[in-house]
Design a protein around this motif. Structure first.
Motif: not given
Ligand SMILES: [Zn+2]
Length: 325
Positions: A18-36
């Motif tokens: 929990e709270h580790h900076p190297e987490n799966g949300n990083r890939l989600t953030a990339i996907s979101d910005q690619l869509i946006r």
């Protein structure tokens, strides 16, 4: 030539707690910005395959490979306690839960798949949106969120499979790519007398993790330290002075990028203050070199970047550079 993005949802499942900076949300953030940004309609997207275990030995000792595989927690063994901190520690800040080994194999697999897709002409260049990252992983140890060195494996694979004579690895992550330097010296046996067809350029905040780094302007290692106060102008000046002449002299047949975005001004992992425009600039410069010597062949692999929005926006800038938009 089309630009591709390679990844796999299983790369998002590795979890160091929990709270580790190297987490799966990083890939989600990339996907979101690619869509946006609309880029998801422009690029070709590929699922990676898990790497063949034998290819890990291109950059790592069999003893270390077996150590990771033999100790990897699995759900079948009933060893997954949910909290990665209770699971297997490979090295300093490199912890495996039951999903990690699978994530590792898909992450390294993406890098070699990217080499194949670029070398066979399916793609002009490719970006691997994958984790765990790899550039801190040395030939016999994992550390700093990294287990196996994706870019070093990809570089050796490109030389072995396609007979390339000169492969450059460039690393603009804010941390030094110590693992890549270690493998180039100790596995590929490159030295100032015989570069073995490898050139490694790394820029990094200094002092900062992993600390024990020697500045170098002597191929095959170009280590370019950046002061904590560095902003875009100085970053561009330093890389223009140290990296670009070395790359032109080397004439790479393939450029592999350790693409870390943790030097961004919004990223708390460092004090260096880059913006998306600086990542676009270095991508443009590398593309010019690739166009001159290799028909534009670039394989880029995600390393750091821990402020999700800044990471996503920086990847968009990087991919726009690869496309030439
Ligand atoms: Zn980093």
């Amino acid at each position: 030539m089309p630009v591709g993005i390679i990844g796999h949802y299983k790369c998002g499942e590795h979890d160091m707690g929990e709270h580790h900076p190297e987490n799966g949300n990083r890939l989600t953030a990339i996907s979101d910005q690619l869509i946006r940004s609309g880029l998801d309609y422009v690029v070709r997207q590929f699922d990676s395959k898990p790497i063949d275990k034998s290819l890990l030995a291109l950059a790592h000792t069999q003893k270390y490979i077996d150590f990771v595989f033999d100790n990897a927690p699995t759900e079948a063994k009933g060893e997954d306690k949910g909290e990665a901190g209770e699971n297997f520690t490979v090295g300093e800040d490199a912890v495996m839960n039951s999903k990690t080994l699978t994530s590792i194999l898909y992450s390294a697999g993406a890098a070699v798949d990217a080499v194949d897709l670029v070398m066979d002409g399916t793609l002009g260049s490719a970006f691997c949106a994958t984790r765990p990252p790899g550039h801190h992983a040395e030939h016999d140890k994992g550390m700093g969120f990294c287990f196996f060195n994706n870019v070093a494996i990809a570089a050796a694979y490109a030389k072995q499979k396609y007979g390339l004579k000169r492969v450059a690895i460039v690393d603009f992550d804010v941390h030094h790519g110590n693992g890549t330097e270690d493998i180039i010296k100790n596995v590929f046996k490159a030295s100032p007398k015989d570069d073995k067809g490898y050139l490694f350029c790394s820029s990094y905040q200094y002092p900062l993790y992993p600390f024990d780094i020697e500045e170098s302007d002597t191929p095959p290692i170009i280590n370019t330290p950046l002061a904590a106060t560095t902003k875009g102008k100085e970053f561009r000046e330093k890389l223009s002075a140290h990296w670009l002449p070395a790359l032109h002299k080397f004439k790479p047949e393939l450029i592999i990028i350790s693409a870390g975005f943790d030097a961004h001004i919004e990223d708390d992992m460092s004090q260096v203050s880059l913006t998306e425009a600086d990542y676009r600039w270095i991508t443009d410069e590398l593309k010019l070199i690739a166009n001159e010597y290799s028909g534009g062949k670039i394989v880029s692999v995600l390393e750091g970047g821990y402020a999700p929005s800044a990471l996503g926006r920086s990847v968009v800038a990087h991919i726009n550079g690869l496309i030439g938009n």
